[in-house]
Design a protein around this motif. Sequence first.
Motif, PDB file in Angstrom:
ATOM      1  N   THR A  73       0.690  -4.885  -3.509  1.00  0.00           N
ATOM      2  CA  THR A  73      -0.667  -5.327  -3.168  1.00  0.00           C
ATOM      3  C   THR A  73      -1.598  -4.139  -2.986  1.00  0.00           C
ATOM      4  OG1 THR A  73       0.247  -7.280  -2.055  1.00  0.00           O
ATOM      5  CG2 THR A  73      -2.014  -6.684  -1.529  1.00  0.00           C
ATOM      6  N   SER A  74      -1.112  -3.083  -2.358  1.00  0.00           N
ATOM      7  CA  SER A  74      -1.927  -1.877  -2.155  1.00  0.00           C
ATOM      8  C   SER A  74      -2.277  -1.213  -3.479  1.00  0.00           C
ATOM      9  CB  SER A  74      -1.187  -0.877  -1.253  1.00  0.00           C
ATOM     10  OG  SER A  74      -0.959  -1.430   0.024  1.00  0.00           O
ATOM     11  N   LEU A  75      -1.329  -1.161  -4.405  1.00  0.00           N
ATOM     12  CA  LEU A  75      -1.594  -0.558  -5.711  1.00  0.00           C
ATOM     13  C   LEU A  75      -2.621  -1.363  -6.492  1.00  0.00           C
ATOM     14  CD1 LEU A  75       2.029   0.467  -6.776  1.00  0.00           C
ATOM     15  CD2 LEU A  75       0.164   1.996  -6.109  1.00  0.00           C
ATOM     16  N   VAL A  76      -2.488  -2.687  -6.463  1.00  0.00           N
ATOM     17  CA  VAL A  76      -3.467  -3.545  -7.148  1.00  0.00           C
ATOM     18  C   VAL A  76      -4.851  -3.347  -6.555  1.00  0.00           C
ATOM     19  CG1 VAL A  76      -4.150  -5.941  -7.572  1.00  0.00           C
ATOM     20  CG2 VAL A  76      -1.757  -5.249  -7.852  1.00  0.00           C
ATOM     21  N   PHE A  77      -4.930  -3.327  -5.231  1.00  0.00           N
ATOM     22  CA  PHE A  77      -6.214  -3.128  -4.555  1.00  0.00           C
ATOM     23  C   PHE A  77      -6.808  -1.761  -4.895  1.00  0.00           C
ATOM     24  CE2 PHE A  77      -8.446  -1.237  -0.956  1.00  0.00           C
ATOM     25  CZ  PHE A  77      -9.501  -2.126  -0.805  1.00  0.00           C
ATOM     26  N   ALA A  78      -5.990  -0.711  -4.829  1.00  0.00           N
ATOM     27  CA  ALA A  78      -6.476   0.647  -5.057  1.00  0.00           C
ATOM     28  C   ALA A  78      -7.017   0.806  -6.474  1.00  0.00           C
ATOM     29  CB  ALA A  78      -5.363   1.650  -4.790  1.00  0.00           C
ATOM     30  N   LEU A  79      -6.264   0.345  -7.468  1.00  0.00           N
ATOM     31  CA  LEU A  79      -6.690   0.497  -8.858  1.00  0.00           C
ATOM     32  C   LEU A  79      -7.932  -0.341  -9.152  1.00  0.00           C
ATOM     33  CD1 LEU A  79      -3.203   0.463 -10.632  1.00  0.00           C
ATOM     34  CD2 LEU A  79      -4.656   2.436 -10.145  1.00  0.00           C
ATOM     35  N   VAL A 158      -9.984 -10.594  -4.170  1.00  0.00           N
ATOM     36  CA  VAL A 158     -11.293 -10.345  -4.782  1.00  0.00           C
ATOM     37  C   VAL A 158     -12.336 -10.031  -3.716  1.00  0.00           C
ATOM     38  CG1 VAL A 158     -13.182 -11.406  -6.072  1.00  0.00           C
ATOM     39  CG2 VAL A 158     -10.827 -11.712  -6.845  1.00  0.00           C
ATOM     40  N   ALA A 159     -12.283 -10.742  -2.597  1.00  0.00           N
ATOM     41  CA  ALA A 159     -13.257 -10.545  -1.526  1.00  0.00           C
ATOM     42  C   ALA A 159     -13.177  -9.141  -0.934  1.00  0.00           C
ATOM     43  CB  ALA A 159     -13.053 -11.596  -0.433  1.00  0.00           C
ATOM     44  N   ILE A 160     -11.967  -8.662  -0.633  1.00  0.00           N
ATOM     45  CA  ILE A 160     -11.858  -7.331  -0.034  1.00  0.00           C
ATOM     46  C   ILE A 160     -12.149  -6.244  -1.059  1.00  0.00           C
ATOM     47  CG2 ILE A 160     -10.266  -8.119   1.745  1.00  0.00           C
ATOM     48  CD1 ILE A 160      -7.991  -6.830   0.177  1.00  0.00           C
ATOM     49  N   VAL A 161     -11.844  -6.489  -2.333  1.00  0.00           N
ATOM     50  CA  VAL A 161     -12.194  -5.518  -3.385  1.00  0.00           C
ATOM     51  C   VAL A 161     -13.705  -5.395  -3.504  1.00  0.00           C
ATOM     52  CG1 VAL A 161     -12.163  -5.099  -5.877  1.00  0.00           C
ATOM     53  CG2 VAL A 161     -10.058  -5.722  -4.697  1.00  0.00           C
ATOM     54  N   ASP A 224      -8.634   7.272  -0.541  1.00  0.00           N
ATOM     55  CA  ASP A 224      -9.323   6.520   0.506  1.00  0.00           C
ATOM     56  C   ASP A 224      -8.989   5.031   0.462  1.00  0.00           C
ATOM     57  OD1 ASP A 224     -10.411   8.839   1.367  1.00  0.00           O
ATOM     58  OD2 ASP A 224     -12.464   8.424   0.742  1.00  0.00           O
ATOM     59  N   SER A 225      -8.701   4.501  -0.725  1.00  0.00           N
ATOM     60  CA  SER A 225      -8.390   3.071  -0.811  1.00  0.00           C
ATOM     61  C   SER A 225      -7.094   2.731  -0.080  1.00  0.00           C
ATOM     62  CB  SER A 225      -8.285   2.645  -2.282  1.00  0.00           C
ATOM     63  OG  SER A 225      -7.190   3.290  -2.915  1.00  0.00           O
ATOM     64  N   PHE A 226      -6.209   3.705   0.083  1.00  0.00           N
ATOM     65  CA  PHE A 226      -4.971   3.474   0.821  1.00  0.00           C
ATOM     66  C   PHE A 226      -5.155   3.645   2.330  1.00  0.00           C
ATOM     67  CE2 PHE A 226      -3.049   4.205  -3.332  1.00  0.00           C
ATOM     68  CZ  PHE A 226      -2.026   3.287  -3.342  1.00  0.00           C
ATOM     69  N   GLY A 240      -3.976 -12.040   5.275  1.00  0.00           N
ATOM     70  CA  GLY A 240      -3.662 -13.327   4.660  1.00  0.00           C
ATOM     71  C   GLY A 240      -4.535 -13.610   3.454  1.00  0.00           C
ATOM     72  N   PRO A 241      -4.401 -14.810   2.897  1.00  0.00           N
ATOM     73  CA  PRO A 241      -3.425 -15.841   3.287  1.00  0.00           C
ATOM     74  C   PRO A 241      -2.051 -15.564   2.674  1.00  0.00           C
ATOM     75  CG  PRO A 241      -4.807 -16.627   1.495  1.00  0.00           C
ATOM     76  CD  PRO A 241      -5.330 -15.281   1.860  1.00  0.00           C
ATOM     77  N   ASP A 242      -1.027 -15.860   3.432  1.00  0.00           N
ATOM     78  CA  ASP A 242       0.360 -15.701   2.985  1.00  0.00           C
ATOM     79  C   ASP A 242       0.616 -14.275   2.507  1.00  0.00           C
ATOM     80  OD1 ASP A 242       2.967 -16.499   2.541  1.00  0.00           O
ATOM     81  OD2 ASP A 242       2.561 -17.177   0.494  1.00  0.00           O
ATOM     82  N   ARG A 243       0.117 -13.275   3.271  1.00  0.00           N
ATOM     83  CA  ARG A 243       0.329 -11.852   3.012  1.00  0.00           C
ATOM     84  C   ARG A 243      -0.284 -11.382   1.689  1.00  0.00           C
ATOM     85  NH1 ARG A 243       4.169  -9.896   6.615  1.00  0.00           N
ATOM     86  NH2 ARG A 243       5.455 -11.469   7.644  1.00  0.00           N
ATOM     87  N   ALA A 244      -1.223 -12.132   1.140  1.00  0.00           N
ATOM     88  CA  ALA A 244      -1.807 -11.766  -0.160  1.00  0.00           C
ATOM     89  C   ALA A 244      -2.651 -10.503  -0.076  1.00  0.00           C
ATOM     90  CB  ALA A 244      -2.649 -12.921  -0.703  1.00  0.00           C
ATOM     91  N   THR A 245      -3.171 -10.186   1.092  1.00  0.00           N
ATOM     92  CA  THR A 245      -3.987  -8.978   1.259  1.00  0.00           C
ATOM     93  C   THR A 245      -3.400  -8.048   2.317  1.00  0.00           C
ATOM     94  OG1 THR A 245      -5.406 -10.123   2.863  1.00  0.00           O
ATOM     95  CG2 THR A 245      -6.107 -10.152   0.554  1.00  0.00           C
ATOM     96  N   GLU A 246      -2.112  -8.139   2.530  1.00  0.00           N
ATOM     97  CA  GLU A 246      -1.462  -7.274   3.524  1.00  0.00           C
ATOM     98  C   GLU A 246      -1.195  -5.907   2.885  1.00  0.00           C
ATOM     99  OE1 GLU A 246       1.756  -8.134   6.922  1.00  0.00           O
ATOM    100  OE2 GLU A 246       2.621  -8.027   4.915  1.00  0.00           O
ATOM    101  N   LEU A 247      -2.170  -5.032   2.944  1.00  0.00           N
ATOM    102  CA  LEU A 247      -2.019  -3.690   2.408  1.00  0.00           C
ATOM    103  C   LEU A 247      -1.092  -2.871   3.305  1.00  0.00           C
ATOM    104  CD1 LEU A 247      -5.731  -2.918   1.434  1.00  0.00           C
ATOM    105  CD2 LEU A 247      -3.987  -4.189   0.154  1.00  0.00           C
ATOM    106  N   MET A 248      -0.619  -1.749   2.782  1.00  0.00           N
ATOM    107  CA  MET A 248       0.333  -0.921   3.520  1.00  0.00           C
ATOM    108  C   MET A 248      -0.250  -0.453   4.842  1.00  0.00           C
ATOM    109  SD  MET A 248       1.848   1.364   0.368  1.00  0.00           S
ATOM    110  CE  MET A 248       3.076   2.198   1.384  1.00  0.00           C
TER     111      MET A 248
END
Length: 294
Positions: A73-79, A158-161, A224-226, A240-248
């Motif tokens: 999830t963190s890699l997807v968010f960062a990229l 998408v919202a946090i990105v 910085d994204s990490f 959430g929801p269901d750990r979908a945005t639980e970054l490291m």
Amino acid sequence: MEKRTLFTNKWLGMALVLPQVLLIFTFFYWPAGQALYWAFTLEQPWGGGNQWVGFANFTHLIGDTVYWNSILTSLVFALSATALAMAVALALALLVDRELRGFRVYRTILVWPYAIAAPALGVAFRFILAPEAGFMAYVNHLWPGLWNPALNGGQAMVAIVIAYTWKYIGYNFIFFLAALQAIPKSLIEAAAMDGSGLLRRVKDIQVPLLTPTIFFLVVINLTDSFTDSFGIVDLMTAGGPDRATELMVYKIFFDGFKGLDYSGAAAQSIILMLLVIGLTVFQFRFLERRVHYK
């Protein structure tokens, strides 16, 4: 003739450097050392000493599918956030560099978002993207259930990105605009006289000359994204929801301060640090080859 001032007293130099050294030691080296020690021990949640367990904390994390999900999830968010923030910032910098009408106002306004703290930004976008109020409520009225990040993990990501991107567009914009203005105008004018269109000039002249700036911003944005995404995630989705945005970085906080697993959280922080270092080394080792410094 240029005059130089020489300090012959070595204690003066040490006294000037000492405050910075104390700050770095207090807020970086000391916490990092404590985390490294805790990662190899079993810390009691309510105090009472610790027990040396070696690599047991790391072994547990390697076998934990939930932790691997946080890495992915963190890699997807960062990229995603890095690519979007840099692309939008470059487009805005190109428009401002062309000195369109009102470019001085745009140049000032586009810098402001970076000055907003991440928690404040998270609160703002939590209301802006809320499915029950504002524009998104109108969209849901037209298409019922189309947008609900509280239930849909993809939409929450998408919202946090979007929130993170909005903050870092201003940071990237500053560097892109400065780099564009450093390109000699004669090169652009000569290409225009030869019949090159706007997009051709951007692709063949401006972007290649921007590669040092692009490389620098890729390193900074990924790093910085990490680390700088905690406030946004905590206030917008809480993982959430269901750990979908639980970054490291959020999982470290959740396991350490809510789950009281200090040792596990310390081990996660060491892995996060090693991951960021590894990504940085990879970028300098392979991506820097495509950078043109002349």
